[in-house]
Write a protein that holds these residues in place. Sequence first.
Motif, PDB file in Angstrom:
ATOM      1  N   TYR A 124     -57.943 -27.279 -69.207  1.00  4.94           N
ATOM      2  CA  TYR A 124     -57.621 -27.136 -67.782  1.00  4.94           C
ATOM      3  C   TYR A 124     -58.848 -26.788 -66.942  1.00  4.94           C
ATOM      4  N   GLY A 125     -59.976 -26.509 -67.589  1.00  9.25           N
ATOM      5  CA  GLY A 125     -61.214 -26.301 -66.865  1.00  9.25           C
ATOM      6  C   GLY A 125     -61.198 -25.080 -65.963  1.00  9.25           C
ATOM      7  N   GLU A 126     -62.013 -25.143 -64.888  1.00  2.61           N
ATOM      8  CA  GLU A 126     -62.211 -23.980 -64.019  1.00  2.61           C
ATOM      9  C   GLU A 126     -61.478 -24.068 -62.683  1.00  2.61           C
ATOM     10  N   SER A 127     -61.058 -25.267 -62.287  1.00  2.00           N
ATOM     11  CA  SER A 127     -60.609 -25.424 -60.900  1.00  2.00           C
ATOM     12  C   SER A 127     -59.104 -25.257 -60.697  1.00  2.00           C
ATOM     13  N   ASN A 128     -58.318 -25.318 -61.777  1.00  2.72           N
ATOM     14  CA  ASN A 128     -56.871 -25.179 -61.637  1.00  2.72           C
ATOM     15  C   ASN A 128     -56.471 -23.709 -61.526  1.00  2.72           C
ATOM     16  N   VAL A 129     -55.394 -23.460 -60.785  1.00  6.05           N
ATOM     17  CA  VAL A 129     -54.920 -22.097 -60.558  1.00  6.05           C
ATOM     18  C   VAL A 129     -53.673 -21.850 -61.402  1.00  6.05           C
ATOM     19  N   SER A 130     -53.642 -20.707 -62.104  1.00  6.75           N
ATOM     20  CA  SER A 130     -52.487 -20.351 -62.934  1.00  6.75           C
ATOM     21  C   SER A 130     -51.259 -20.043 -62.074  1.00  6.75           C
ATOM     22  N   PRO A 131     -50.045 -20.339 -62.599  1.00 10.04           N
ATOM     23  CA  PRO A 131     -49.741 -20.835 -63.945  1.00 10.04           C
ATOM     24  C   PRO A 131     -50.125 -22.304 -64.123  1.00 10.04           C
ATOM     25  N   LEU A 132     -50.715 -22.601 -65.268  1.00 11.93           N
ATOM     26  CA  LEU A 132     -51.226 -23.937 -65.545  1.00 11.93           C
ATOM     27  C   LEU A 132     -50.120 -24.823 -66.121  1.00 11.93           C
TER      28      LEU A 132
END
Length: 335
Positions: free
Chosen positions: A128-136
């Motif tokens: 999911y890398g660095e740019s996605n915001v949780s919840p993933l």
Amino acid sequence: MKLLITGGTGYIGSHTVVELLTLGHEVVIVDNLSNSSPLVLDRVEQITGQRPTFIEADICDRIALEAIFFEHSFDAVVHFAGLKAVGESNEIPLSYYHNNVSGSVTLFEVMAKFQVKRLVFSSSATVYGESNVSPLHEQMPISATNPYGRTKLMIEEILFDLAKSDEAWSIISLRYFNPIGAHKTGLIGENPNGIPNNLLPYVAQVAVGRLPQLQVFGDDYNTPDGTGVRDYIHVVDLAIGHVKALESLADIKGCQPINLGTGNGTSVLDIVKGFEQVSGKAVPYQVVPRREGDLATVYANAELAERLLGWQAKFSLTDMLADTWRWQSENPDGY
């Protein structure tokens, strides 16, 4: 089912083998023992009363793999085998690409040759890398920030392309969050080589006296106590997720990524305090600067696993910590 388990003597692999044997499945383990011990086989036999077939071989060795597939008629493959340390992957990236990516391609080619086209792949939330915001969740774009993560990303992309090229393939790619814990017997658990890369084995080794103190990487994140928040999942819940995935392959066409996590986040300091409570031992720690690429908060949306697999995480954080301590205290030096 008759199942090939690559990397089956490793941490997650061995717990999955226990669940599969308990349910009556026939298991053949292929492992090169680069990051595991053959003593795991004795422990699995102690727990289940059954000894899985074990073949010491490397997934990069096409001749060995073809001989194994020629001898055994497999219904499906669970693919765990791979190098897995993020820090090490930055130091020896070619080894990671060769072992994880090339080895996986060799395995998939041999599977195709022998018409074994059902696969559960051990992926990772690192995709999911660095740019996605949780919840993933599984529809988010995927990327990676280190060679280890890129190997998982590349293998997933290969599997998407493979499934698109041949509709006979049924593939589930399980994206794990942070596996911790151990089998309730204390007989099998996480046994890293050298200094642990993951938080819980490090905490456990400090508590048992093998390491002097824990390093906490940053306490200035935008989280309740300033330390990183992660989604910790019991390794037995994770193992059961693999069983559910195998049982669901008949209903899957193509390649389906599925998160395995609890959907809850826990901070580093919450882990330390919880571990002190279950173990009765002090876990001294020192705050040091953040590591490059570390995120403040990472946790799963696990709804798809419940919908497609009928799976939910059952174990509490206290269970995870208590089982980790039982394993570590009864096996202070590992296997």
